[in-house]
Write a protein that holds these residues in place. Structure first.
Motif, short mmCIF file in Angstrom:
data_model
loop_
_atom_site.label_atom_id
_atom_site.label_comp_id
_atom_site.label_asym_id
_atom_site.label_seq_id
_atom_site.Cartn_x
_atom_site.Cartn_y
_atom_site.Cartn_z
N TYR A 1 44.66 44.83 36.23
CA TYR A 1 43.30 44.77 36.76
C TYR A 1 42.35 44.33 35.65
O TYR A 1 42.32 44.94 34.58
N SER A 2 41.58 43.30 35.90
CA SER A 2 40.54 42.89 34.96
C SER A 2 39.60 41.94 35.70
O SER A 2 39.90 41.50 36.82
N LEU A 3 38.50 41.63 35.07
CA LEU A 3 37.56 40.70 35.69
C LEU A 3 38.26 39.35 35.91
O LEU A 3 38.06 38.68 36.92
N LEU B 1 40.63 39.56 38.84
CA LEU B 1 39.81 39.68 40.05
C LEU B 1 39.31 38.29 40.46
O LEU B 1 39.36 37.91 41.64
N ALA B 2 38.84 37.54 39.48
CA ALA B 2 38.32 36.19 39.77
C ALA B 2 39.46 35.30 40.26
O ALA B 2 39.28 34.48 41.18
N ASN C 1 44.48 51.51 33.03
CA ASN C 1 44.01 50.21 33.53
C ASN C 1 43.45 50.38 34.95
O ASN C 1 43.77 49.67 35.88
N ALA D 1 40.25 36.05 43.71
CA ALA D 1 39.17 35.64 44.62
C ALA D 1 39.44 34.24 45.16
O ALA D 1 39.09 33.92 46.30
N ASN E 1 39.54 51.71 36.56
CA ASN E 1 38.22 52.20 36.19
C ASN E 1 37.86 53.43 37.01
O ASN E 1 37.51 53.33 38.19
#
Lengths: 420, 86, 971
Positions: free
Chosen positions: A6-8, A11-12, A110, A15, A112
């Protein structure tokens, strides 16, 4: 199963494909015939226990058995406060260990869980209470835990909206633990579930334990469940709200009464309360969630209950005390209230210990303080299950302390559950 | 909750003080620590009908032996504790 | 303007001026803020929580998710008010929320650009690195963006009231079912309480066009109201929302007394909190219309069909000029008919059930579904025809008639979940809590006739057991409707921006239980608590998994049913009325004599008496303590608990209550005693006085007065019901004043000339019952201060006279009133434990009282006090402490260490429990608990308070600093 990070960035990336590539955060497992360790209870404590069994001890042939859906008990019903501002030597190192685990939890898992160290401020309203805060603050400092004794001016700088000159209980000062705060309770459950599942732990939902399998010597060798018999070497109980009931399957009588504690959340509001604040001339605590709801609560309803709901007199008490310290909340509205079942021990402290029944281990009696203990409870229970000896920071949480008198009675309230 | 006090009739539970599950009978001193530990700390804590002690603090000051279902909060019986065993 | 030329339940003769976001607008009396905004053509009223999408008014009631405003200003600002449930009043000011600078142009709408990333639960997957940035950057940003309205930050200036109501039957809701139930019950003679959330009774009769018995629905409701109001066994509370069902047939409700008025009337509360107890309750709480999931179903101009009906019929507002109705039930046709009757153009009725049920003259009926919508506020819709093809239609208003969910949440408050009903295609309450019934639409009887019959039948069931056997009518509905492949966001929770895709994502990621779904996506956690969209969200899941709704389950509704102001629940218990204040019998006298008061539990006690020349409170306290040591002082000690114990077995009872022997106490004598809890720790201490063979008076500490009384009653009624003894609290009955100091005997002798108070006749620890001025009086020669001292008690109403008499006579002896601070100094000088020393964690042995515990008898706590850890010789025990350098001071709460030891927890050997400045010694003294304390008298140790940054050397000494031989108190 391959672990999805999981990370930005991920996620992107997901998407771009409409998030169709995400896999389940944890495997919804079916029971196997046999495990090395069975943990009863898929709440925060049970899942953390399984996670640390795998992470710290390499024990991965583990099942977490949950009657309903994970995190459906007190893990999903608390007011999300994390802190280690205790008084007694039996408690402080344990809760401080927990707070340290909270501080690194998200990076470790990992996931949040929104651990937010915005501080807890206990208010005092008399000289005696300030003396008690000083003793407690000192006990914390001596254990290497942060604590600050504040005078009214210092409290005012932190929370100018408080009713300092309340006609009945003016504010004399406060005890502040800056490192305390809140965490997103559901996130904690899911993070531990994902971490445990990734390491091979089976998380079995909708599987209710109905009894223990015991050999001729009385040793527990498995559990009977609504999905059949499951065998194991060791069984750990982490069933807050049902501890006495499950223990009774092994004919154990515990120093525990189950009580209902109500909690409340308001409609969403723009940020107004900085951290956690508690009222000292009664029993009231409040914080504000990241979503904007005021999250608050007070005393137990006061009678034994398994009903997960309370009554109006406590609702009134809680709101009266809210108005006593922060009369600005008069026009904020309660959106939802609910009840959780607190397994209250008769000295107000938990039990992490072997039981007189071989093969059966007990983690319970968290009173209304179980959430903040989640990581350390799992850490220490895993240690006990793996090594058959208590972890040093949980060594005081013995079951025989009631017979021996080595009680850990923070309040000095004695053997009455609803006073603890 | 509403409790039917044998002396005072139907009263709101906020008039009452709850002590807990009714303990085993108090042992004599000679019976020793183990018996006392069970008396002071032993609880059945049932999910279902439970015998428990309530005190009508803001009423007749009677200790009541109450049977109540801990799953539903239904009061099954209320008697004067002093009349138990008589 | 979209106001219709005629009709509606508004008063067109009374224009009402109001402001929305600063714009001056006008409505009519009888409008809500929502109807007035619609009448003024206001379409965009707010922004959504996450994506900041423009939103318009969706509903006609309290469950409105979009049109949330902040009402009024200053300290009376009230955030999150639902525009459809705000009654318009003259001068009303409302501000939109969650947008900047305005709802029409909101800079936070930039969030929408990232909506592909900001999916359900995105925050669990990111913002983790670096850890330190969470509190400093990420969280503050999230917090600022989240939240709805803003609290004023000022104390709520309004007041709130609390009332109680009792009834044979509580009827909740005054629609056709509720009124029918109330009428039927009232005609049978029941005491009925009818609670209605609206300002008027009638429910949906006010929104729909019906005929009842030859008159209009509104006229019938008005007639019903007249009949009920004329019945003195019926109470009607309008503007009252029932918020919760609790045990014992109890209910909570809040009446909005003044919220609909510009200014709260003098002497009136803003709101009144009702606690209701009713033998039976009928919930005629109606049903909530559910939305339909399709692309862009959140666009301003898309409304619930039933809401459109309300605005047209009740408020005479047409929220659009060209309307389409998207329906899966007959409601859509009714709404279209009402619009047509009001002269509004109907573009089409789009019926997704496949086979349209009705042909209507005024509009085409299309078998199909609305797929998506267009326009900043609605301009067009795209319709998928089931017979093939897509059709684009220009409309500015679209009604969603997605079927009805009965409002059954109150049963869940008592732990009874509803069941999925296949006929109704909704959750219906099958299992009922005792004393609770549902009627009308709330029970699935959706037509007017069925609802009225259902209400009447429910009332009949209460009076007539035979009626209970009759089955109830349940209407048939289509399932909740989800349109697939729309290509636009389809919302299931409007306020929280939860979409169909979010629900599917949660499912994909394993958050499969409806509780996980709720918590992961926040579906149903908005201000309407899922009343609008939760069932629809679950239907998305059911259809995706091809599972039945019963298997998917539902979320338990929790109180409050509608949100309740915290101030209302607190009621009148604010400020000085938070808790009762207990005043001592000498309070007025003390106030006249310069006393400062301090809380002692609920009591106010004199803390010190300021005299001219006292430079601070400490100077006053030291002066008072010195006066006691040198002349005489008086102090009100009435707050100590006083319990009278009478009966032939009273002495035996006391032997079992106290650790020491009391039965050997002679008549006319007092004895100090210590009580343990059954777990062996110290419970309380005090004195026992024997007034005659079978009559004792005991004292308790102030804080434990109630607990000791309860404990004694427990011993008498539960443990030893056979004992012939009675106990009664007389704390409030007697005023008790300590008269202490070398001249106390002389002063008291002046007061009581007829009684011989010589040391021989009335020695230390003597007690007597007599008279003062013909008033009953009790005198005890007790000393807390260590001086020659007495405590004199008279009935409470004579306490003021007594203290004034003592003060007057005492002038000759320099008699000085003293307060709690001086009392503290005197008792610490004598090593008497109190307050912080008795914290429930200490044993009698710890306090040096171990030898008092009798070995000749059983008593409460004896066995458990002998547990190994309680008799461990390493326990911390009571000592005295004084600074090695007399100029230094220490504080209670300091920890004690061996001299030179590291200041870490493992080296802490105890702590200071109480401190005082001793005028006798001219330095600070303290009591503390110290490991092996009594063996360490004379040792120099360290007292450290890390939180104060102090550490000083102290000498361990006897806890009795002053007159260790006790000569003065026996003088």
């Amino acid at each position: 199963m391959e672990r999805q990070r999981y990370s930005l960035f991920t996620l992107a990336r997901h998407a771009l494909t409409g998030h169709r590539g995400w896999k389940p955060a944890w495997r919804d497992a079916a029971p196997k015939e046999r495990y090395d360790v069975i943990v009863i209870g898929g709440g925060g404590h049970g899942l953390a226990t399984a996670y640390y069994l795998a992470r710290n001890f390499g024990i991965t042939n583990v099942a977490v058995i949950e009657k309903g859906w994970i995190g459906g008990g007190n893990a999903g019903r608390n007011t999300t406060i994390v802190r280690s501002n205790y008084l007694l030597p039996g408690n402080i190192p344990f809760y401080e260990h927990s707070l340290k685990l909270w501080e690194g939890l998200e990076q470790d898992l990992n996931y949040n869980a929104m651990v937010s160290q915005r501080g807890i401020l206990n208010l005092c309203h008399s000289d005696e209470q300030r003396d008690a805060f000083e003793r407690r603050g000192n006990a914390m400092r001596l254990q290497g835990v942060d604590a600050d004794l504040l005078d009214p001016a210092e409290v005012r700088r932190m929370a100018p909206f408080l009713d300092f000159d309340n006609a009945r209980f003016p504010i004399f000062g406060g005890l502040l633990q800056k490192r305390a705060g809140t965490a997103r309770h559901d996130g904690v459950v899911w993070g531990f579930a994902r971490g445990a599942s990734d390491r091979g732990v089976d998380i079995i939902q909708n599987c209710e334990v109905t009894g223990f399998v015991r050999d001729a010597g009385g040793r527990v060798t498995g559990v009977e469940t609504s999905r059949g018999k499951i065998l194991t070497g060791k069984v750990g109980m982490a069933v807050a709200g049902n501890t006495s009931r499950v223990a009774s399957f092994a004919d154990l009588r515990l120093p525990i009464e189950s009580h209902v504690l109500q909690a409340f959340v308001s409609e969403g509001l723009k940020p107004v309360i900085p951290g956690v604040i508690t009222f000292g001339a009664g029993h009231f605590y409040i914080s504000q969630s990241d979503k904007g709801g005021l999250v608050f609560g007070g005393d137990l309803d006061g009678y034994n209950s398994y009903a997960q709901r309370g009554n109006l007199s406590i609702v009134e008490d809680v709101c009266e005390e809210a108005m006593a310290i922060m009369p600005m909340v008069g026009r904020a509205r309660v959106l939802r209230s609910w009840g959780g079942i607190m397994d209250m021990t008769l000295d107000g402290s938990p039990i992490i210990d072997r039981t007189p029944v071989p093969g059966l281990y007990l983690n319970g009696g968290w009173c209304y303080g179980g959430f903040k203990a989640t990581p350390a409870s799992g850490w220490c229970f895993a240690h006990l299950l793996a090594r058959d000896e208590p972890h040093p920071v949980a060594a005081s949480y013995r079951l025989d302390r009631f017979a021996s008198g080595q009680l850990i009675d923070e309040k000095g309230a004695g053997a009455q559950a609803n006073l603890q | 909750m509403i409790i039917s006090c044998p002396h005072c009739g139907l009263r709101d539970s906020s008039e009452f003080y709850f002590r807990g599950e009714a303990p085993t009978p108090r042992p004599d001193y000679e019976e020793g620590n183990v018996a006392f530990a069970d008396h002071v700390y032993g609880r059945i804590n049932p999910a279902g009908p439970q015998k428990e002690h309530w005190y009508h603090a803001a009423g007749c000051r009677s200790w009541l032996l109450v049977e109540r279902d801990t799953r539903t909060h239904d009061f099954l019986s209320v008697t004067l504790a002093s009349e138990q065993g008589r | 303007m979209t106001r219709l030329q005629a009709g509606g339940l508004i008063d067109r003769t009374k224009a009402v001026d109001f402001r929305f976001d600063g714009r001056a607008l006008t409505g009519f009396a009888g409008d809500t803020l929502a109807s007035a905004l619609l009448a003024n053509g206001v379409r965009i009223v707010g922004r959504s929580f996450k994506y900041h999408r423009a939103r318009g008014i969706l509903t006609d009631g309290i469950d409105e998710p979009n049109a949330l405003v902040t009402l009024r200003g200053g300290a009376r600002a009230e955030p999150n008010c639902r525009a459809p449930s705000v009654e318009l009043f003259d001068g009303l000011e409302a501000q939109s929320q969650n947008c900047w600078p305005s709802p029409s142009f909101d800079l936070m709408a930039v969030n929408g650009l990232f909506s592909k990333i900001f999916v359900a639960g995105f925050y669990y997957k990111t913002f983790m690195w670096p850890a330190a940035l969470w509190e400093r950057l990420y969280e503050p940003l999230i917090r600022r963006a989240a939240g709805l309205g803003r609290l004023s930050g000022q104390a709520d200036p309004d007041s709130y009231d609390r009332s109680h109501a009792f009834a044979d039957l509580l009827v909740v809701g005054s629609g056709p079912a509720g009124l029918s139930a109330a009428l039927s019950a009232a005609r049978s003679g029941l005491r009925v309480l009818l609670v209605e959330n609206d300002s008027r009774v009638g429910g949906r009769l006010l929104s729909e066009r019906h005929e009842v018995g030859g008159q209009s629905g509104t006229a019938w409701a008005a007639a019903a109201l007249r009949e009920l109001a004329a019945n003195d066994r019926v109470t009607i509370l309008t503007r009252t929302s029932l918020f919760g069902a609790y045990d014992g047939n109890s209910f909570g409700a809040v009446e909005r007394v003044s919220d609909h008025l510009p200014i709260t009337a003098d002497g009136q509360p803003r709101q009144r909190y009702w606690k209701i107890v009713a033998a039976q309750a009928i919930f005629a709480t109606g049903a909530t219309e559910r939305p339909i999931a399709f692309g862009g179903n959140d666009r301003p101009g898309v409304m619930m069909a039933s809401a459109i009906q309300t605005y047209v019929n009740r408020y005479a507002v047409a929220p659009g000029k060209r309307v389409a109705i998207f329906t899966v039930c007959d409601t859509g046709y009714d709404v279209a008919a009402d619009l047509a009757a009001a002269g509004v153009e109907i573009a089409a009725i789009i019926d997704a059930r496949g086979q349209p049920t009705r042909d209507v003259a005024f509009a085409p009926v299309i078998a199909g579904e609305v797929v998506r919508t267009f326009g900043r506020s609605l301009k067009a819709i795209e319709v998928r025809r089931f017979d093939g093809g897509m059709e684009r239609m220009a409309v500015d208003l679209l009604g969603m008639a997605g079927g009805w969910n009965p409002n059954v949440g109150f049963a869940s408050h008592l732990g009874k979940r509803p069941d999925w009903c296949d006929t109704l295609q909704a959750f219906r309450q099958g299992t009922l809590p005792g004393g609770m019934m549902f009627a009308g639409a709330a029970d699935g009887a959706l037509s007017l006739a069925d609802a009225m019959a259902s209400g009447e039948a429910a009332a009949r069931r209460i009076c007539d057991a035979a009626a209970a056997a009759q089955p109830m009518v349940v209407s048939a509905q289509a399932s909740p409707h989800v349109v697939s492949d729309s290509g636009q966001k389809s919302f299931v929770d409007f306020q929280h921006d939860v979409t169909v895709d979010d629900v599917l994502l949660a499912d994909r990621e394993g958050y499969r239980s409806v509780e996980h779904l709720k918590r992961y996506t926040t579906l149903g956690m908005a201000t309407d608590q899922g009343k609008a969209g939760q069932v629809l969200g679950h239907a998305v899941l059911a259809q995706h998994r091809d599972a039945g709704m019963a298997a998917i389950g539902t979320i338990a509704a929790r109180p409050p049913h509608t949100p309740v102001a915290i101030g209302a629940l607190a009621g009148v218990h604010r400020g000085e009325h938070l808790k009762p204040t207990r005043l001592t019998p000498t309070h007025r006298w003390a106030a006249e004599n310069g006393a400062s008061f301090v809380n002692a539990g609920l009591w106010k006690r004199a803390q010190w008496f300021t005299r001219p020349g006292d430079k601070d409170w400490l100077a006053s306290a030291v002066r008072e303590a010195k006066a006691v040591r040198s002349t005489v002082g008086i102090c009100d000690v009435s707050t100590l608990g006083k319990i009278e114990i009478v009966g032939p077995d009273a002495a035996m009872l006391l032997d079992r209550l106290y650790g020491n022997m009391m039965s050997t106490l002679p008549v006319g004598k007092c004895r100090y005693g210590v009580m343990l809890r059954e777990d062996g720790f110290v419970f309380d201490d005090g004195t026992v006085a024997r007034l005659d063979d079978n009559r004792f008076v005991i004292t308790t500490t102030t804080v434990n007065a109630v607990a000791v009384m309860r404990h004694i009653d427990f011993a008498l009624q539960v443990i030893w019901p056979g004992l012939k003894a009675h106990a009664c609290s007389i704390t409030e009955g007697w005023a008790q004043i300590a008269v202490a100091g070398p001249l106390s005997r002389a002063l008291l002798q002046d007061l009581l000339p007829a009684i011989d108070l010589s040391n021989e006749a009335f020695p230390f620890m003597a007690a007597l019952a007599g008279e003062w001025n013909g008033i009953p009086m009790r005198l005890f020669r007790l000393s807390f201060s260590g001086e020659l001292a007495y405590e004199i008690a008279v009935p409470t109403n004579h306490g003021d006279a007594l203290v004034r008499a003592l003060a007057l006579l005492g002038r000759a002896y320099g008699c000085t009133p003293y307060g709690l601070e001086a009392l503290g100094i005197l008792r610490i000088e004598k090593g008497h434990v109190a307050g912080g020393d008795l914290n429930g964690q200490v044993t009698a042995h710890d306090l040096g009282l171990g030898r008092m515990l009798s070995k000749k008898k059983d008593f409460i706590g004896r066995a458990m006090a002998e547990r190994p850890a309680l008799v461990d010789p390493g326990r911390q025990m009571l000592v005295g402490l004084k600074p090695v350098d007399p100029a230094q001071r220490f504080s209670a709460g300091s920890h004690l260490f061996r001299k030179g030891a590291a200041q870490v927890a493992s080296e802490s050997q105890g702590h200071i429990t109480s401190v005082a400045y001793s005028g006798v010694f001219d330095h600070w003294i303290a009591l503390g608990l110290l490991e092996h304390g009594p063996e360490r008298i004379g040792e120099t140790i360290a007292a450290a308070s890390p939180v104060r940054g102090t550490c000083i050397e102290v000498e361990v000494c006897s806890p009795v600093f002053f007159d260790a031989a006790g000569e003065r108190l026996r003088a």
